[in-house]
Design a protein around this motif. Structure first.
Motif, PDB file in Angstrom:
ATOM      1  N   ASN A 107       3.752  -1.719  -7.012  1.00 32.38           N
ATOM      2  CA  ASN A 107       2.902  -2.299  -5.962  1.00 32.38           C
ATOM      3  C   ASN A 107       2.385  -3.699  -6.303  1.00 32.38           C
ATOM      4  OD1 ASN A 107       0.835  -1.795  -7.767  1.00 32.38           O
ATOM      5  ND2 ASN A 107      -0.185  -0.232  -6.521  1.00 32.38           N
ATOM      6  N   GLU A 164      -2.652   6.813  -2.751  1.00 35.51           N
ATOM      7  CA  GLU A 164      -3.181   5.803  -3.660  1.00 35.51           C
ATOM      8  C   GLU A 164      -3.956   6.426  -4.821  1.00 35.51           C
ATOM      9  OE1 GLU A 164      -2.440   2.835  -3.903  1.00 35.51           O
ATOM     10  OE2 GLU A 164      -1.989   1.934  -1.958  1.00 35.51           O
ATOM     11  N   ALA A 204       0.849  -1.189   0.000  1.00 39.16           N
ATOM     12  CA  ALA A 204       0.000   0.000   0.000  1.00 39.16           C
ATOM     13  C   ALA A 204       0.885   1.240   0.000  1.00 39.16           C
ATOM     14  CB  ALA A 204      -0.912  -0.005   1.218  1.00 39.16           C
ATOM     15  N   ARG A 205       0.358   2.330  -0.524  1.00 37.31           N
ATOM     16  CA  ARG A 205       1.080   3.595  -0.529  1.00 37.31           C
ATOM     17  C   ARG A 205       0.290   4.661   0.215  1.00 37.31           C
ATOM     18  NH1 ARG A 205       1.872   3.517  -6.093  1.00 37.31           N
ATOM     19  NH2 ARG A 205      -0.390   3.544  -6.246  1.00 37.31           N
TER      20      ARG A 205
END
Length: 221
Positions: free
Chosen positions: A135, A27, A23-24
């Motif tokens: 990702n 997003e 996850a960032r």
């Protein structure tokens, strides 16, 4: 020290990461983030020179090369005479300004981690300080293995700089040695590569950006 990380790694039997690990913080659509061209280096000049010097040894004239997460510069030696050199990246203008590319493709691998190339199309795949933005790394590394010819090599270069809002979580929570292990694990779990290795080519430890190469050779069977 960093070169020893991949000498005898103890890989878990199964893929050890969770979706949360990739996850960032941001997003939002990556196309928006990369919409404005960034015609700058993402590592300092000394590290750039070290990478180009390494490529001078790793790349052979006539090699067909795919540069993923590519931009306006690939850092290959100026006298490198590649066969078919292709860039795959996010910004059309940046890619159009790269004099070392014969052609390029604009594509968001975080949306669709599939390369638009035939099997066994390239001798080398390069990726400069960008693996931490992917990702879906397992899917991407399987694609790297698919488009490499048997015996071909993927060369990742990594430093300690990043856009923190777009780097995946596990990268932000770990150090340089752990980054080498993580990148090496992507090769391992793809099932398509010989054991990965690491080289520390940091030009001036403690006085310039560190630079590590994590690489692996495509299996021949």
């Amino acid at each position: 020290m960093v070169e020893k990380v991949l000498e005898a790694p103890k890989w878990p039997e199964e893929w050890p990461y969770s979706p949360h690990d990739f996850a960032r913080t941001d997003e939002s659509d990556d196309a928006l983030f990369y919409d404005s061209p960034r015609l700058c280096y993402h590592i300092d000049d000394a590290a750039v020179s070290a990478l180009t010097k390494y490529y001078a040894e790793a790349l052979e004239d006539g090699d067909d090369v795919l540069d993923i997460c590519s931009s306006w510069v690939s850092h290959y030696p100026k006298d490198f005479k590649g066969g078919n050199v292709v860039g795959l990246g996010m910004n059309d203008y940046e890619l159009s300004q790269n004099p070392q590319l014969d052609s390029y493709v604009v594509k968001d691998l975080n949306k669709e981690p599939v390369f638009p190339f035939e099997d066994a199309s390239f001798d080398k795949v390069t990726c400069v300080v960008s693996v931490d933005y992917l990702n879906k790394p397992l899917e991407v590394f399987k694609e790297i293995g698919r488009v490499l010819r048997p015996g071909g090599k993927c060369i990742l270069s990594m430093s300690n700089r990043c856009f923190p809002t777009k780097a995946f979580q596990i990268w932000l929570q770990t150090n340089d040695l752990e980054h080498v292990f993580i990148a090496g694990s992507f090769f391992h779990y793809s099932g398509l590569f010989e054991p990965p290795s690491c080289k520390d080519i940091s030009p001036n430890p403690g006085r310039s950006d560190p630079l590590f190469i994590v690489q692996a050779v495509r299996k021949t069977d």
